[in-house]
Design a protein around this motif. Sequence first.
Motif, PDB file in Angstrom:
ATOM      1  N   LEU A   1       5.904  13.694 -28.656  1.00 23.29           N
ATOM      2  CA  LEU A   1       4.968  12.772 -28.764  1.00 23.29           C
ATOM      3  C   LEU A   1       3.991  11.982 -29.551  1.00 23.29           C
ATOM      4  CD1 LEU A   1       2.548  13.727 -25.253  1.00 23.29           C
ATOM      5  CD2 LEU A   1       4.073  11.745 -25.227  1.00 23.29           C
ATOM      6  N   LYS A   2       4.465  12.901 -30.401  1.00 25.78           N
ATOM      7  CA  LYS A   2       4.053  12.155 -31.360  1.00 25.78           C
ATOM      8  C   LYS A   2       5.043  10.830 -32.432  1.00 25.78           C
ATOM      9  CE  LYS A   2       2.014  13.542 -36.268  1.00 25.78           C
ATOM     10  NZ  LYS A   2       2.057  14.797 -37.327  1.00 25.78           N
ATOM     11  N   LYS A   3       6.192  11.864 -32.168  1.00 30.42           N
ATOM     12  CA  LYS A   3       7.857  10.968 -32.371  1.00 30.42           C
ATOM     13  C   LYS A   3       7.881   9.832 -30.988  1.00 30.42           C
ATOM     14  CE  LYS A   3      10.537  15.240 -33.648  1.00 30.42           C
ATOM     15  NZ  LYS A   3      11.965  15.173 -33.614  1.00 30.42           N
ATOM     16  N   ASP A   4       7.939   9.680 -30.370  1.00 26.05           N
ATOM     17  CA  ASP A   4       7.545   8.696 -29.329  1.00 26.05           C
ATOM     18  C   ASP A   4       6.043   7.319 -30.228  1.00 26.05           C
ATOM     19  OD1 ASP A   4       7.953   9.711 -26.869  1.00 26.05           O
ATOM     20  OD2 ASP A   4       9.704   9.245 -28.238  1.00 26.05           O
ATOM     21  N   ILE A   5       5.261   7.919 -30.398  1.00 27.76           N
ATOM     22  CA  ILE A   5       3.999   7.321 -30.219  1.00 27.76           C
ATOM     23  C   ILE A   5       4.140   6.974 -32.220  1.00 27.76           C
ATOM     24  CG2 ILE A   5       2.284   7.098 -31.565  1.00 27.76           C
ATOM     25  CD1 ILE A   5       1.184   9.339 -29.679  1.00 27.76           C
ATOM     26  N   ASP A   6       4.958   7.147 -32.586  1.00 25.16           N
ATOM     27  CA  ASP A   6       5.791   6.253 -34.210  1.00 25.16           C
ATOM     28  C   ASP A   6       6.644   5.524 -33.980  1.00 25.16           C
ATOM     29  OD1 ASP A   6       5.770  10.224 -36.344  1.00 25.16           O
ATOM     30  OD2 ASP A   6       4.419   8.631 -36.121  1.00 25.16           O
ATOM     31  N   TYR A   7       7.184   6.221 -33.128  1.00 22.37           N
ATOM     32  CA  TYR A   7       8.420   4.839 -32.855  1.00 22.37           C
ATOM     33  C   TYR A   7       8.236   4.225 -32.070  1.00 22.37           C
ATOM     34  CZ  TYR A   7      12.860   3.385 -30.276  1.00 22.37           C
ATOM     35  OH  TYR A   7      13.829   2.250 -30.022  1.00 22.37           O
ATOM     36  N   TYR A   8       6.431   4.244 -31.062  1.00 22.72           N
ATOM     37  CA  TYR A   8       6.215   2.906 -30.290  1.00 22.72           C
ATOM     38  C   TYR A   8       5.683   1.415 -31.595  1.00 22.72           C
ATOM     39  CZ  TYR A   8       2.880   0.543 -27.123  1.00 22.72           C
ATOM     40  OH  TYR A   8       1.890  -0.266 -26.854  1.00 22.72           O
ATOM     41  N   SER A   9       4.675   2.853 -32.000  1.00 21.48           N
ATOM     42  CA  SER A   9       4.032   2.120 -33.809  1.00 21.48           C
ATOM     43  C   SER A   9       4.963   1.501 -34.135  1.00 21.48           C
ATOM     44  CB  SER A   9       3.710   2.465 -34.410  1.00 21.48           C
ATOM     45  OG  SER A   9       2.330   4.033 -34.075  1.00 21.48           O
ATOM     46  N   GLU A  10       6.655   1.451 -34.747  1.00 19.47           N
ATOM     47  CA  GLU A  10       7.480   1.253 -35.180  1.00 19.47           C
ATOM     48  C   GLU A  10       8.068  -0.094 -34.697  1.00 19.47           C
ATOM     49  OE1 GLU A  10      10.133   3.145 -37.248  1.00 19.47           O
ATOM     50  OE2 GLU A  10      11.704   2.132 -36.830  1.00 19.47           O
TER      51      GLU A  10
END
Length: 191
Positions: free
Chosen positions: A108-117
């Motif tokens: 989820l953290k990676k997904d959130i980072d990806y989503y932020s990007e």
Amino acid sequence: MLQKIKDLMKTKEDIDKINFNIGENNKLISDLKIQLESLKSELVDTKKDQKEFLHNFKENLFVIRNLKDDFGKELYEFKLLKGQLQRKILEKFEEELQKDLEVNREALKKDIDYYSELRLNVSEILSRINLTSEEISKFLEISRSIKKEDFEMTKFARQLIEMDREKLELMRKIDTLERLVSKIRRRELIR
């Protein structure tokens, strides 16, 4: 008689000037034509770039929506699972769930980072779209001015046609005058 010859010479000079002006005007028209073709080509290229940009933007937006839907489904399923599990099963598998939660948290953290990007990318894309819209407005303004110049060129073409007609008329008059002069010379030679 000398006056007529002088008038003829002056008329010939006027005709030469007119011919020179016509040549210059033809060059100007050719240059304007080249510039118009160049503008047209640039407008087509810009339109093509904009279509490609919009296509890429739509694809990115589709990916973001899919990610959002997937995230929403995962969250919904997780809530259902939480609501349906009994307390005993939760206690029994607490360690397993703790490990899974850690993995999911990282994902989820990676997904959130990806989503932020992706959000940053979307912001950048929106700013580019705004710039593109401004550029399109400029091109529309240019196209409006081109239409006005086209009208002026039509007017100029009419003037050229009128000048051509006058040139032909003057050439006919010169022919008539030359015939008259040759007749007068023949008469003087005969005398």
